[in-house]
Design an enzyme around this catalytic site. Structure first.
Site, mmCIF file in Angstrom:
data_model
loop_
_atom_site.group_PDB
_atom_site.id
_atom_site.type_symbol
_atom_site.label_atom_id
_atom_site.label_comp_id
_atom_site.label_asym_id
_atom_site.label_seq_id
_atom_site.Cartn_x
_atom_site.Cartn_y
_atom_site.Cartn_z
ATOM 1 N N GLY A 72 0.790 -1.224 0.000
ATOM 2 C CA GLY A 72 0.000 0.000 0.000
ATOM 3 C C GLY A 72 0.820 1.271 0.000
ATOM 4 O O GLY A 72 0.463 2.264 -0.642
ATOM 5 N N ASN A 154 -7.987 3.956 8.849
ATOM 6 C CA ASN A 154 -7.364 2.768 9.429
ATOM 7 C C ASN A 154 -7.281 2.803 10.948
ATOM 8 O O ASN A 154 -6.988 1.780 11.573
ATOM 9 C CB ASN A 154 -5.958 2.568 8.846
ATOM 10 N N GLN A 182 -7.665 -0.019 3.823
ATOM 11 C CA GLN A 182 -8.415 -0.590 4.948
ATOM 12 C C GLN A 182 -9.841 -0.961 4.552
ATOM 13 O O GLN A 182 -10.504 -1.735 5.238
ATOM 14 C CB GLN A 182 -8.452 0.402 6.117
ATOM 15 N N SER A 202 -3.584 -3.446 -0.294
ATOM 16 C CA SER A 202 -2.459 -4.214 0.221
ATOM 17 C C SER A 202 -2.957 -5.561 0.717
ATOM 18 O O SER A 202 -3.898 -5.643 1.508
ATOM 19 C CB SER A 202 -1.781 -3.443 1.365
ATOM 20 N N HIS A 204 -1.918 -7.891 2.778
ATOM 21 C CA HIS A 204 -1.877 -8.346 4.169
ATOM 22 C C HIS A 204 -2.973 -7.729 5.043
ATOM 23 O O HIS A 204 -3.078 -8.036 6.225
ATOM 24 C CB HIS A 204 -0.493 -8.114 4.788
ATOM 25 N N CYS A 333 2.522 2.190 11.558
ATOM 26 C CA CYS A 333 3.530 3.069 10.954
ATOM 27 C C CYS A 333 3.900 4.239 11.869
ATOM 28 O O CYS A 333 4.882 4.933 11.628
ATOM 29 C CB CYS A 333 3.025 3.594 9.607
#
Length: 384
Positions: A72, A154, A182, A202, A204, A333
């Site tokens: 992402g 998110n 998300q 993304s 995962h 992050c």
């Protein structure tokens, strides 16, 4: 010891079915997808393109609109930087609640290329002020503008009022990029009906492997965009480099499995969230939920964010982990910092008296995981 993993917004566990197809690909696929002169390469190319078709079918896009990335963050970087370098964008409109891969990239672009940036006002629940958004678009009407707003936050789970954003983007001829990282995996998405110019994902985040994602780019932009990574002809010339074939296969399978039973998946997440809210209210009578995460119709079903009443304690999350409960204070992050999202919508007074907790549910969670969380919070309260 019993354990409860409640940090699925950071990363979901990979499904065993996904592992199986990835291992099979690693074992039996030796060719380079760009080496189409022989059968080994053509087999790899065929599997890669079948995966692209499968992904496009599930989100109702054209296969040529799917570009694979390392995840992402790269996908967001690709869109933001290409919009400025290739599409003539001189102004970016966003909010302070976006992911750091968006905010830090925009900051970099503003410094390097003198791009003007405006932030749409948000209220204490993290909802956008659309009057302010229109004012900012009107003010910059003579500059080519990119609006960059995530579809589902998110950290606090807020869903973007997408129709209002699209209406204003069309009215003022602005491009629209949505970080849907998300959103995809929590709610079905339909690119035929949504007026995104660009969207990102993304694997995962929806029970696939780490290190692989994709960007959705409307067809008419592809010819205008120059290579983001140079040195080859892969991914329609936009992203050079040998494709991560087994990762792409894993991404495709994870998305396929999710879409095959999305209705029940969403129902389960909603039930877990409702149960969690009910149980938390029992032990925290005046609980404060962050954003609209408590609202079933205005947030994604997998995220719940609240303030736990306790003195500031940097070991708070570590104590929960020792009791078998994995939660977070927000985006991974941000690492050890209090989230910029929470800081944007919460007073310093409240942050000094509470600890923000993000719970994010996944398909492998059960009510007993929430019971373990509640028990751990009660134990911490007694120790305090």
């Amino acid at each position: 010891m019993k354990r409860a993993y409640l940090d699925n917004a950071a990363s979901t566990p990979i499904r065993k079915e996904v592992v199986k197809v990835m291992v099979n690909t690693l074992k039996h696929l030796s060719g380079n997808p760009s080496s189409v002169q022989h059968s080994y390469g053509r087999e790899a190319r065929s599997i890669l393109e079948e995966s692209r078709i499968c992904i496009a079918k599930n989100i109702k896009a054209s296969p040529s609109e799917i570009i694979f990335t390392s995840g992402g963050t790269e996908a967001n970087n690709l869109i933001l930087k290409s919009s400025v370098l290739d599409l003539g964008v001189k102004h970016i409109l966003t909010s302070k609640l976006e992911h750091t891969s968006v905010l830090e990239t925009i900051l970099d672009l503003s410094i390097r290329y003198k791009i003007s940036v405006d932030f749409i006002s948000v209220n204490e629940k993290g909802s956008l002020d659309f009057n302010n958004m229109e004012e900012l678009l009107k003010k910059n009407i003579y500059k080519k503008t990119l609006v960059s707003l995530m579809y589902a936050n998110n950290e606090i789970g807020n869903l973007l009022e997408i129709d209002k954003v699209v209406f204003l983007c069309k009215k003022y001829n602005a491009y629209f990029h949505s970080d849907t990282i998300q959103f995809i995996g929590n709610i079905p998405i339909d690119m035929e009906t949504l007026s995104f110019d660009f969207a990102t994902a993304s694997a995962h985040k929806f029970y696939g492997p780490k290190g692989i994602g994709f960007v959705f780019i409307r067809k008419h932009f592809l010819k205008k965009m120059k290579p983001f990574i140079t040195g080859g002809i892969q991914e329609y010339g936009i992203r050079s480099g040998t494709e991560n074939t087994y990762g792409i296969v894993g991404l495709s399978e994870a998305l396929r499995l999710l879409y095959s039973d999305f209705k029940n998946h969403v129902k389960k997440m909603k039930n877990l969230k409702s149960y969690c809210i009910s149980e938390l209210k029992k032990i925290i009578p005046n609980i404060i939920f962050n954003g609209l995460s408590y609202h079933s119709d205005k947030s994604i079903p997998s995220v719940l964010n609240f303030l736990y009443p306790t003195k500031k304690d940097h070991l708070f999350y570590f104590h929960l982990d020792l009791m078998g409960v994995a939660v977070s204070k927000g985006s991974s992050c941000n690492r050890n910092k209090i989230s910029h999202v929470i800081q944007s919508i919460t007073s310093e007074y409240l942050l000094n008296k509470t600890m923000p907790v993000r719970i994010s549910f996944g398909m492998f969670n059960k009510k007993k995981d929430i019971d373990l969380l509640v028990k751990a919070l009660q134990m911490i309260k007694k120790v305090k």
